[in-house]
Scaffold this motif. Structure first.
Motif, mmCIF file in Angstrom:
data_model
loop_
_atom_site.group_PDB
_atom_site.id
_atom_site.type_symbol
_atom_site.label_atom_id
_atom_site.label_comp_id
_atom_site.label_asym_id
_atom_site.label_seq_id
_atom_site.Cartn_x
_atom_site.Cartn_y
_atom_site.Cartn_z
ATOM 1 N N ASN A 32 3.199 -11.336 -22.056
ATOM 2 C CA ASN A 32 2.303 -11.147 -21.103
ATOM 3 C C ASN A 32 2.662 -10.734 -19.712
ATOM 4 O O ASN A 32 4.295 -10.571 -19.851
ATOM 5 C CB ASN A 32 1.412 -12.372 -20.694
ATOM 6 N N GLY A 33 2.111 -10.330 -19.131
ATOM 7 C CA GLY A 33 2.790 -9.699 -17.870
ATOM 8 C C GLY A 33 1.603 -9.590 -16.506
ATOM 9 O O GLY A 33 0.350 -9.516 -17.067
ATOM 10 N N SER A 34 1.911 -9.741 -15.576
ATOM 11 C CA SER A 34 1.013 -9.636 -14.402
ATOM 12 C C SER A 34 0.804 -7.989 -14.137
ATOM 13 O O SER A 34 2.050 -7.588 -13.993
ATOM 14 C CB SER A 34 1.527 -10.201 -12.905
ATOM 15 N N ALA A 35 -0.381 -7.564 -14.074
ATOM 16 C CA ALA A 35 -0.682 -6.316 -13.707
ATOM 17 C C ALA A 35 -1.930 -6.177 -12.917
ATOM 18 O O ALA A 35 -2.641 -5.430 -13.263
ATOM 19 C CB ALA A 35 -0.752 -5.390 -15.143
ATOM 20 N N LEU A 36 -1.748 -6.483 -11.886
ATOM 21 C CA LEU A 36 -0.669 -7.002 -10.921
ATOM 22 C C LEU A 36 -1.150 -8.383 -9.936
ATOM 23 O O LEU A 36 -2.354 -8.447 -9.953
ATOM 24 C CB LEU A 36 0.165 -6.123 -9.895
ATOM 25 N N ALA A 37 -0.025 -9.095 -9.425
ATOM 26 C CA ALA A 37 -0.727 -9.891 -8.520
ATOM 27 C C ALA A 37 -0.753 -9.505 -7.219
ATOM 28 O O ALA A 37 -0.206 -8.615 -6.625
ATOM 29 C CB ALA A 37 0.599 -11.217 -8.351
ATOM 30 N N LEU A 38 -2.094 -9.800 -6.602
ATOM 31 C CA LEU A 38 -2.643 -9.126 -5.560
ATOM 32 C C LEU A 38 -1.829 -9.517 -3.954
ATOM 33 O O LEU A 38 -1.545 -8.416 -3.401
ATOM 34 C CB LEU A 38 -4.238 -9.256 -5.124
ATOM 35 N N PRO A 39 -1.633 -10.621 -3.606
ATOM 36 C CA PRO A 39 -1.346 -10.675 -2.133
ATOM 37 C C PRO A 39 0.017 -10.362 -1.868
ATOM 38 O O PRO A 39 -0.070 -9.543 -0.736
ATOM 39 C CB PRO A 39 -1.289 -12.371 -2.341
ATOM 40 N N ARG A 40 0.945 -10.211 -2.595
ATOM 41 C CA ARG A 40 2.191 -9.536 -2.198
ATOM 42 C C ARG A 40 2.202 -8.093 -2.357
ATOM 43 O O ARG A 40 2.648 -7.208 -1.571
ATOM 44 C CB ARG A 40 3.388 -10.075 -3.183
ATOM 45 N N ILE A 41 1.273 -7.489 -3.377
ATOM 46 C CA ILE A 41 0.834 -5.948 -3.083
ATOM 47 C C ILE A 41 0.231 -5.616 -1.894
ATOM 48 O O ILE A 41 0.630 -4.801 -1.285
ATOM 49 C CB ILE A 41 0.179 -5.575 -4.427
ATOM 50 N N LEU A 42 -0.596 -6.489 -1.350
ATOM 51 C CA LEU A 42 -1.396 -6.425 -0.216
ATOM 52 C C LEU A 42 -0.438 -6.346 0.890
ATOM 53 O O LEU A 42 -0.489 -5.423 1.942
ATOM 54 C CB LEU A 42 -2.342 -7.349 -0.024
ATOM 55 N N ALA A 43 0.583 -7.512 0.945
ATOM 56 C CA ALA A 43 1.385 -7.514 1.965
ATOM 57 C C ALA A 43 2.432 -6.316 2.225
ATOM 58 O O ALA A 43 2.714 -5.781 3.326
ATOM 59 C CB ALA A 43 2.258 -8.718 1.756
#
Length: 424
Positions: A385-396
Motif C-alpha cells: 500500500n501507499g499514500s497517494a497522497l496525504a493532504l496536509p503536508r502537500i497543502l503546506a
RNA sequence: GGAGACUUGUCCGAGUGGUUUAAGGAGCAAGCCUGGAAAGUUUGUAUACGGGUAACUGUAUCGAGGGUUCGAAUCCCUCAGUCUCCGCCA
C-alpha cells in the motif's frame, strides 16, 4: 506476522534480516519460537491420539446400544473418564503454548527484504531519487501557518475551541482546495485501475490485528470503549481488511483498491515546531492505494506504485525526493518501504507525504488472505500500500512553494478541480 | 431500544442426540459417450494442524466462544450477524 515454516526453513536469513532492524536478540527469539513450535506439535499429536481413541469408543458405544448390549456399553464408558482428563490437560497446555507462540509472533516485526540497507535511523535512509528544483521565495515569504491566517483559509484556533489541538478547520478556498486535492488523487487512482471504496472510519479489533495496528500499537488509535471500535489511523486498515479471510483466484490478481478517508492519530508525546501548523495533525485526509498481488510480481508492483505517487508530485509541481528506508527506520510490518518527501520552502525542510511499502506475506498471514492457482494449495498473497497522497503536508508545501507577492498560485492541474487559479 | 424468526460446504438446501465418515440438487473439473458440441453418465470437488517417500491417514471446523453427554449441526449458556414487526430518527 511471520510464518513458522518460513522461520524453520530460512532461519539464518530471517535472523540476519531482523538484525537490520536493531533487533537485539533476533537469534534468541527465533530459536525459542522454533522450540515452542516443536512443543506445540508434540502436544497436538498426543492430544489427537487421545481424541481418536475417544471417537472410536463413542462409535463402539453407539453400535452396542443399537444391538442392545447396554451393559458392555456402560463398561466402555468408564475408560473414557481417564481419556477425558488427559485430553483436558493436553488441551490447556496446547492452548497455552499456542498463545505464547502467537504473542511472540505478534511482536516480531517483518524481515526486511535482502536489498534493504542496514541503518539505525532516519539519517541512514538512502536517497533513491530527487526531482524538481527548490524554489527561491520572495522576500517576506511566510511559512504556511502564517499564510493560512493571512488568506483566512485554515483556522487552527477554531479547531482548538471546538475539539482540541491538531483538529483544524479548513475554510473557504482552503476547504475547496482540500476537496480538489482529494478529487484529483482519486481521479488519478481510478484511472490507474484502482477500484474506489468509501470505507468505514471505525473498525473492530479483528481488523486492527489484521493489518498490524493491534495488539501492540493501540496507543496510536482513538478507541471507543462503549462499542469496542477504533478510529482508523489510515484507510489501509478498512480497505485491506475487505480481503481478510478470503481465498482469491490467481487470475483475479492483482486486486487494486483505493479510498479517501480522514485518518485519526493520537500521536501521544509529540510537541514543538515539528508539529506546528499542518505538519502533524490528529485528524487529516488521505487517499490510499492498496494492491493484493502474486508474490512473483510484488516488487515490480512496488515500483509501479512508487511511480504513481511520484507522478502526482510532478503534476503538482512540487520538488520531491524518494527515500529507501533503512532497516532501522522501516515500519513494523514492512519488508521494503519508500518514503516520498516534498520540500516545504519556507520551513526549509522535507515533509513526508507518502510511505509506500511491500509487506510481502506479513499482513496476509495475519489476514489469512490467500490465492489459489487452479487446483494448487492456497498460498499467501503479497500486500502493498501507499499514500497517494496525504493532504496536509502537500497543502503546506503547495502554499509555501507557490506563494507570490500577489497570492498563492494553484498548480494548473488542480485548477479544473477547485475552480480558481489564485488564493488572494 | 423492545419482540420474534433465523445463521449448514462454492451456491441452494435437508437434517431436533448414534450407518451424518454432513442427504439431495446446482455450479465447477476430469473421464466415458460424440465427427464436434449439447444432453446423458461416472468420478471428483473445503480449510487448518499433524503422521507418512507415497497411496493414504489422524484431529479440528455446520456464525463465534463456552457447557451438558460415552457421543452434539441437533440440547443449554454467552456473544455477533441477518431478516420481520414495533419504537425513535437524518
Amino acid at each position: 506476522m511471520l510464518q513458522l515454516p518460513y522461520l524453520r526453513e530460512h532461519k539464518e536469513d530471517a535472523i540476519a534480516g531482523l538484525k537490520k532492524r536493531n533487533n537485539l536478540n533476533a537469534t534468541e527469539t527465533v530459536e525459542s519460537l522454533i522450540a515452542m513450535d516443536d512443543e506445540r506439535k508434540r502436544l497436538q499429536s498426543e492430544l489427537d491420539t487421545r481424541l481418536a481413541r475417544a471417537n472410536q469408543i463413542a462409535r463402539e458405544i453407539g453400535e452396542m446400544f443399537k444391538s442392545g448390549k447396554a451393559a458392555e456399553a456402560n463398561a466402555l464408558k468408564e475408560e473414557t473418564a481417564a481419556i477425558k482428563e488427559e485430553s483436558k490437560e493436553l488441551e490447556s497446555k496446547l492452548a497455552e503454548t499456542e498463545n505464547s507462540i502467537r504473542d511472540m509472533l505478534y511482536t516480531l516485526p517483518n524481515v526486511p527484504c535482502y536489498m534493504i540497507p542496514f541503518g539505525t535511523g532516519p539519517d541512514e535512509n538512502v536517497v533513491a531519487e530527487e526531482h524538481g528544483t527548490i524554489p527561491k521565495l520572495h522576500s517576506g515569504a511566510m511559512p504556511h501557518w502564517d499564510l493560512a491566517k493571512k488568506y483566512d483559509i485554515i483556522d487552527f484556533e477554531l479547531g482548538v475551541k471546538v475539539t482540541g489541538a491538531g483538529f483544524p478547520f479548513y475554510k473557504g478556498k482552503g476547504a475547496r482546495l482540500q476537496r480538489a486535492l482529494i478529487n484529483f488523487f482519486l481521479e488519478r487512482a481510478t484511472t490507474a485501475g484502482y477500484t474506489e471504496y468509501q470505507a468505514p472510519l471505525m473498525v473492530n479489533e479483528a481488523s486492527g490485528i489484521g493489518t498490524g495496528q493491534l495488539p501492540d500499537k493501540e496507543g496510536q488509535m482513538y478507541y471507543m470503549p462503549a462499542d469496542d471500535y477504533y478510529m482508523i489511523p489510515t484507510a489501509e486498515v478498512p480497505i485491506t481488511n475487505i480481503f481478510r479471510d478470503t481465498i482469491q483466484k490467481a487470475e483475479d490478481l492483482p486486486i487494486k483498491a483505493c479510498g479517501y478517508t480522514p485518518c485519526f492519530r493520537r500521536e501521544a508525546g509529540s510537541y514543538g515546531k515539528d508539529v506546528r501548523g499542518l505538519n502533524r495533525l490528529h485528524q487529516f485526509d488521505k487517499v490510499e492505494i492498496v494492491q493484493i498481488v502474486h508474490p512473483d510480481v510484488s516488487y515490480d508492483v512496488l515500483e509501479e506504485m512508487r511511480n504513481h505517487v511520484t507522478s502526482l508530485l510532478k503534476e503538482l509541481e512540487l520538488p520531491y525526493r524518494v527515500l529507501q528506508l533503512c532497516g532501522g527506520d522501516m515500519g513494523f510490518a514492512s519488508a521494503y518501504t519508500y518514503d516520498m518527501e516534498v520540500f516545504s520552502a519556507a520551513q526549509e525542510k522535507w515533509l513526508e507525504v507518502s510511505s509506500t511499502s511491500n509487506f510481502e506475506t506479513f499482513q496476509s498471514n495475519r489476514l489469512k488472505l490467500r490465492f489459489k492457482d487452479g487446483d494448487s494449495k492456497p498460498r499467501l498473497a503479497h500486500t502493498l500500500n501507499g499514500s497517494a497522497l496525504a493532504l496536509p503536508r502537500i497543502l503546506a508545501s503547495l502554499l509555501e512553494n507557490h506563494q507570490t507577492p500577489e497570492g498563492i498560485r494553484i498548480p494548473k492541474v488542480l485548477v479544473p478541480y477547485c475552480g480558481f487559479e489564485m488564493i488572494d
